[in-house]
Design a protein around this motif. Sequence first.
Motif, PDB file in Angstrom:
ATOM      1  N   GLU A 126       0.835  -1.205   0.000  1.00 58.69           N
ATOM      2  CA  GLU A 126       0.000   0.000   0.000  1.00 58.69           C
ATOM      3  C   GLU A 126       0.874   1.262   0.000  1.00 58.69           C
ATOM      4  OE1 GLU A 126      -3.508   0.048  -0.312  1.00 58.69           O
ATOM      5  OE2 GLU A 126      -3.065  -2.057  -0.762  1.00 58.69           O
ATOM      6  N   LYS A 127       2.006   1.213   0.731  1.00 51.97           N
ATOM      7  CA  LYS A 127       2.923   2.355   0.767  1.00 51.97           C
ATOM      8  C   LYS A 127       3.504   2.605  -0.635  1.00 51.97           C
ATOM      9  CE  LYS A 127       7.040   3.681   3.603  1.00 51.97           C
ATOM     10  NZ  LYS A 127       7.266   4.959   3.049  1.00 51.97           N
ATOM     11  N   MET A 128       3.946   1.514  -1.256  1.00 46.13           N
ATOM     12  CA  MET A 128       4.522   1.618  -2.595  1.00 46.13           C
ATOM     13  C   MET A 128       3.500   2.181  -3.585  1.00 46.13           C
ATOM     14  SD  MET A 128       6.580  -1.395  -4.654  1.00 46.13           S
ATOM     15  CE  MET A 128       5.656  -2.637  -3.813  1.00 46.13           C
ATOM     16  N   ALA A 129       2.255   1.686  -3.505  1.00 44.65           N
ATOM     17  CA  ALA A 129       1.209   2.141  -4.425  1.00 44.65           C
ATOM     18  C   ALA A 129       0.856   3.609  -4.183  1.00 44.65           C
ATOM     19  CB  ALA A 129      -0.034   1.262  -4.282  1.00 44.65           C
ATOM     20  N   SER A 130       0.880   4.040  -2.918  1.00 38.22           N
ATOM     21  CA  SER A 130       0.485   5.428  -2.649  1.00 38.22           C
ATOM     22  C   SER A 130       1.624   6.397  -2.964  1.00 38.22           C
ATOM     23  CB  SER A 130       0.015   5.589  -1.203  1.00 38.22           C
ATOM     24  OG  SER A 130       1.108   5.492  -0.324  1.00 38.22           O
ATOM     25  N   GLU A 131       2.875   5.927  -2.855  1.00 37.54           N
ATOM     26  CA  GLU A 131       3.999   6.839  -3.093  1.00 37.54           C
ATOM     27  C   GLU A 131       4.461   6.875  -4.546  1.00 37.54           C
ATOM     28  OE1 GLU A 131       6.025   6.755   1.375  1.00 37.54           O
ATOM     29  OE2 GLU A 131       7.078   5.761  -0.275  1.00 37.54           O
ATOM     30  N   LEU A 132       4.151   5.800  -5.278  1.00 37.66           N
ATOM     31  CA  LEU A 132       4.603   5.738  -6.675  1.00 37.66           C
ATOM     32  C   LEU A 132       3.399   5.360  -7.543  1.00 37.66           C
ATOM     33  CD1 LEU A 132       6.988   5.863  -8.662  1.00 37.66           C
ATOM     34  CD2 LEU A 132       7.429   3.451  -8.192  1.00 37.66           C
ATOM     35  N   SER A 133       2.862   6.366  -8.250  1.00 37.57           N
ATOM     36  CA  SER A 133       1.591   6.145  -8.954  1.00 37.57           C
ATOM     37  C   SER A 133       1.713   5.041 -10.009  1.00 37.57           C
ATOM     38  CB  SER A 133       1.084   7.448  -9.578  1.00 37.57           C
ATOM     39  OG  SER A 133       2.021   7.890 -10.546  1.00 37.57           O
ATOM     40  N   LYS A 134       2.924   4.840 -10.539  1.00 37.45           N
ATOM     41  CA  LYS A 134       3.095   3.753 -11.516  1.00 37.45           C
ATOM     42  C   LYS A 134       2.790   2.394 -10.893  1.00 37.45           C
ATOM     43  CE  LYS A 134       6.480   5.782 -14.612  1.00 37.45           C
ATOM     44  NZ  LYS A 134       7.882   5.741 -15.067  1.00 37.45           N
ATOM     45  N   MET A 135       3.079   2.241  -9.604  1.00 37.91           N
ATOM     46  CA  MET A 135       2.813   0.954  -8.962  1.00 37.91           C
ATOM     47  C   MET A 135       1.326   0.813  -8.636  1.00 37.91           C
ATOM     48  SD  MET A 135       5.376  -0.885  -9.284  1.00 37.91           S
ATOM     49  CE  MET A 135       5.019  -2.321  -8.280  1.00 37.91           C
ATOM     50  N   GLU A 136       0.669   1.923  -8.316  1.00 34.70           N
ATOM     51  CA  GLU A 136      -0.804   1.883  -8.174  1.00 34.70           C
ATOM     52  C   GLU A 136      -1.406   1.394  -9.495  1.00 34.70           C
ATOM     53  OE1 GLU A 136      -3.472   1.781  -5.921  1.00 34.70           O
ATOM     54  OE2 GLU A 136      -3.126   3.841  -5.222  1.00 34.70           O
ATOM     55  N   TYR A 137      -0.905   1.983 -10.585  1.00 34.13           N
ATOM     56  CA  TYR A 137      -1.376   1.599 -11.917  1.00 34.13           C
ATOM     57  C   TYR A 137      -1.041   0.128 -12.190  1.00 34.13           C
ATOM     58  CZ  TYR A 137      -1.632   1.529 -17.056  1.00 34.13           C
ATOM     59  OH  TYR A 137      -1.930   1.197 -18.358  1.00 34.13           O
ATOM     60  N   PHE A 138       0.187  -0.284 -11.886  1.00 32.35           N
ATOM     61  CA  PHE A 138       0.599  -1.675 -12.116  1.00 32.35           C
ATOM     62  C   PHE A 138      -0.334  -2.650 -11.387  1.00 32.35           C
ATOM     63  CE2 PHE A 138       2.754  -5.440 -10.464  1.00 32.35           C
ATOM     64  CZ  PHE A 138       3.069  -6.068 -11.653  1.00 32.35           C
ATOM     65  N   PHE A 139      -0.568  -2.401 -10.098  1.00 30.25           N
ATOM     66  CA  PHE A 139      -1.396  -3.336  -9.327  1.00 30.25           C
ATOM     67  C   PHE A 139      -2.846  -3.332  -9.825  1.00 30.25           C
ATOM     68  CE2 PHE A 139       1.982  -2.975  -5.942  1.00 30.25           C
ATOM     69  CZ  PHE A 139       2.347  -4.314  -5.965  1.00 30.25           C
ATOM     70  N   ARG A 140      -3.338  -2.164 -10.230  1.00 32.87           N
ATOM     71  CA  ARG A 140      -4.708  -2.138 -10.763  1.00 32.87           C
ATOM     72  C   ARG A 140      -4.802  -2.963 -12.040  1.00 32.87           C
ATOM     73  NH1 ARG A 140      -7.580   0.928 -14.657  1.00 32.87           N
ATOM     74  NH2 ARG A 140      -5.997   2.554 -14.832  1.00 32.87           N
ATOM     75  N   ARG A 141      -3.854  -2.773 -12.944  1.00 34.18           N
ATOM     76  CA  ARG A 141      -3.888  -3.487 -14.215  1.00 34.18           C
ATOM     77  C   ARG A 141      -3.714  -4.996 -13.998  1.00 34.18           C
ATOM     78  NH1 ARG A 141      -2.670  -1.256 -19.114  1.00 34.18           N
ATOM     79  NH2 ARG A 141      -2.775  -3.453 -19.701  1.00 34.18           N
ATOM     80  N   LYS A 142      -2.802  -5.341 -13.084  1.00 30.70           N
ATOM     81  CA  LYS A 142      -2.519  -6.758 -12.841  1.00 30.70           C
ATOM     82  C   LYS A 142      -3.761  -7.464 -12.292  1.00 30.70           C
ATOM     83  CE  LYS A 142      -0.275  -8.155  -9.209  1.00 30.70           C
ATOM     84  NZ  LYS A 142      -1.244  -9.177  -8.715  1.00 30.70           N
ATOM     85  N   VAL A 143      -4.392  -6.868 -11.294  1.00 22.54           N
ATOM     86  CA  VAL A 143      -5.555  -7.532 -10.695  1.00 22.54           C
ATOM     87  C   VAL A 143      -6.736  -7.525 -11.673  1.00 22.54           C
ATOM     88  CG1 VAL A 143      -6.420  -5.532  -9.415  1.00 22.54           C
ATOM     89  CG2 VAL A 143      -6.939  -7.810  -8.584  1.00 22.54           C
ATOM     90  N   THR A 144      -6.795  -6.511 -12.527  1.00 27.46           N
ATOM     91  CA  THR A 144      -7.844  -6.488 -13.551  1.00 27.46           C
ATOM     92  C   THR A 144      -7.666  -7.652 -14.525  1.00 27.46           C
ATOM     93  OG1 THR A 144      -8.034  -4.085 -13.348  1.00 27.46           O
ATOM     94  CG2 THR A 144      -8.902  -5.074 -15.356  1.00 27.46           C
ATOM     95  N   ASN A 145      -6.426  -7.894 -14.932  1.00 26.08           N
ATOM     96  CA  ASN A 145      -6.154  -9.048 -15.807  1.00 26.08           C
ATOM     97  C   ASN A 145      -6.540 -10.360 -15.112  1.00 26.08           C
ATOM     98  OD1 ASN A 145      -5.107  -7.277 -17.654  1.00 26.08           O
ATOM     99  ND2 ASN A 145      -2.965  -7.714 -17.184  1.00 26.08           N
ATOM    100  N   ASP A 146      -6.174 -10.470 -13.843  1.00 28.77           N
ATOM    101  CA  ASP A 146      -6.487 -11.697 -13.101  1.00 28.77           C
ATOM    102  C   ASP A 146      -8.002 -11.861 -12.953  1.00 28.77           C
ATOM    103  OD1 ASP A 146      -3.784 -12.039 -12.870  1.00 28.77           O
ATOM    104  OD2 ASP A 146      -3.653 -11.375 -10.793  1.00 28.77           O
ATOM    105  N   TYR A 147      -8.686 -10.734 -12.767  1.00 28.88           N
ATOM    106  CA  TYR A 147     -10.142 -10.754 -12.609  1.00 28.88           C
ATOM    107  C   TYR A 147     -10.828 -11.267 -13.886  1.00 28.88           C
ATOM    108  CZ  TYR A 147     -14.860  -8.783 -12.003  1.00 28.88           C
ATOM    109  OH  TYR A 147     -16.210  -8.604 -11.918  1.00 28.88           O
ATOM    110  N   THR A 148     -10.405 -10.789 -15.037  1.00 27.57           N
ATOM    111  CA  THR A 148     -11.048 -11.238 -16.279  1.00 27.57           C
ATOM    112  C   THR A 148     -10.697 -12.710 -16.557  1.00 27.57           C
ATOM    113  OG1 THR A 148      -9.265 -10.319 -17.626  1.00 27.57           O
ATOM    114  CG2 THR A 148     -11.173  -8.933 -17.293  1.00 27.57           C
TER     115      THR A 148
END
Lengths: 194, 194
Positions: free
Chosen positions: A111-133
């Motif tokens: 959560e710290k990494m995602a909040s401090e580095l927007s690219k990682m917020e984006y990475f985790f969103r995209r990754k879980v979206t792929n896993d979700y589909t």
Amino acid sequence: MNRLRNHIEEITPVSDEEFEYIQRFFIKKRVRKHQYLIEVGDKVTFEYWIANGIFRTFYIDEGGREHILQFGLENSWLSDYNAFFHQTASQMNLVCMEEAEVLCLTLSAREKMASELSKMEYFFRRKVTNDYTAQQHRIISLLSQNPRQRYEEFGSQFPEIIKKIPKKYIAEYLGISREMLSRLNAPDRRRSLS
Amino acid sequence: MNRLRNHIEEITPVSDEEFEYIQRFFIKKRVRKHQYLIEVGDKVTFEYWIANGIFRTFYIDEGGREHILQFGLENSWLSDYNAFFHQTASQMNLVCMEEAEVLCLTLSAREKMASELSKMEYFFRRKVTNDYTAQQHRIISLLSQNPRQRYEEFGSQFPEIIKKIPKKYIAEYLGISREMLSRLNAPDRRRSLS
């Protein structure tokens, strides 16, 4: 760690400085075959990124039967995610099937990494979206396909897993009995004998 | 739109200015009962946030049988997500079961909003993560539970849906036949007659 960078860059490019920052959040770990990273009832401290090796996440029902939620080969992310995100006791087991190296990430580090580095917020969103589909596809497969269709689709989607993992576990992933899986394999055996 | 704000604020607070910015990305739409928002083969332009009404997303197999991926009541987000994210032809149908109001969001609007407002990147990551863990639970249920267990768990998890949606559709969601569902309901009928 370079492989982690390649994996992240499949979704978003990161600079040398950014990757230097990212990698500090991960803890390296070697895992032996048959070693459990998570057992039912554990507090789930980490999610794991698989650098190499093979894992399976599985649930044991009241009758003692094993049901496989997920196989993890290199570049997979594994945990009991419900327990990890809600910081509750695990309902799953996560076990090593082939000697492995993993990188461990705590929820607070994530959560710290995602909040401090927007690219990682984006990475985790995209990754879980792929896993979700991908999971949606699996649900439709479980609802609509017969055992033969499920097994054949699995074989064409994951040829590497079919080669590396005992059939017993494939059956537990597809929700079919081992006897049924043996019958599905029978024509191949006949062909190889003829 | 206020309900959308409440829904977003279950995950992250947003200021008046931020919500003013957010709501401009959504297009309001009224939907009639039986109206399709997505049909198999369509290019999927939107995901939909349900302000009110009931929807179902379903797949039709080669034999013409319907299998339900998702029910959508208020505060649900629905689409054929594989087709939406990859901008490919839909393999699903999305149909209205009870007159509804929805907010429509294109993929480009979604990505713009997430990149320009980090709170929305966070919101979408958290939302899909919640949906992902709920789906994992459904997969374990499909693999490990018998029809009675699935039906009883569904009833305790979603008492509102059980009341509002014809049993035929519950069966198509749980992957059990209508005859089996009738047998599962039989004891209740006997009790109500006695």
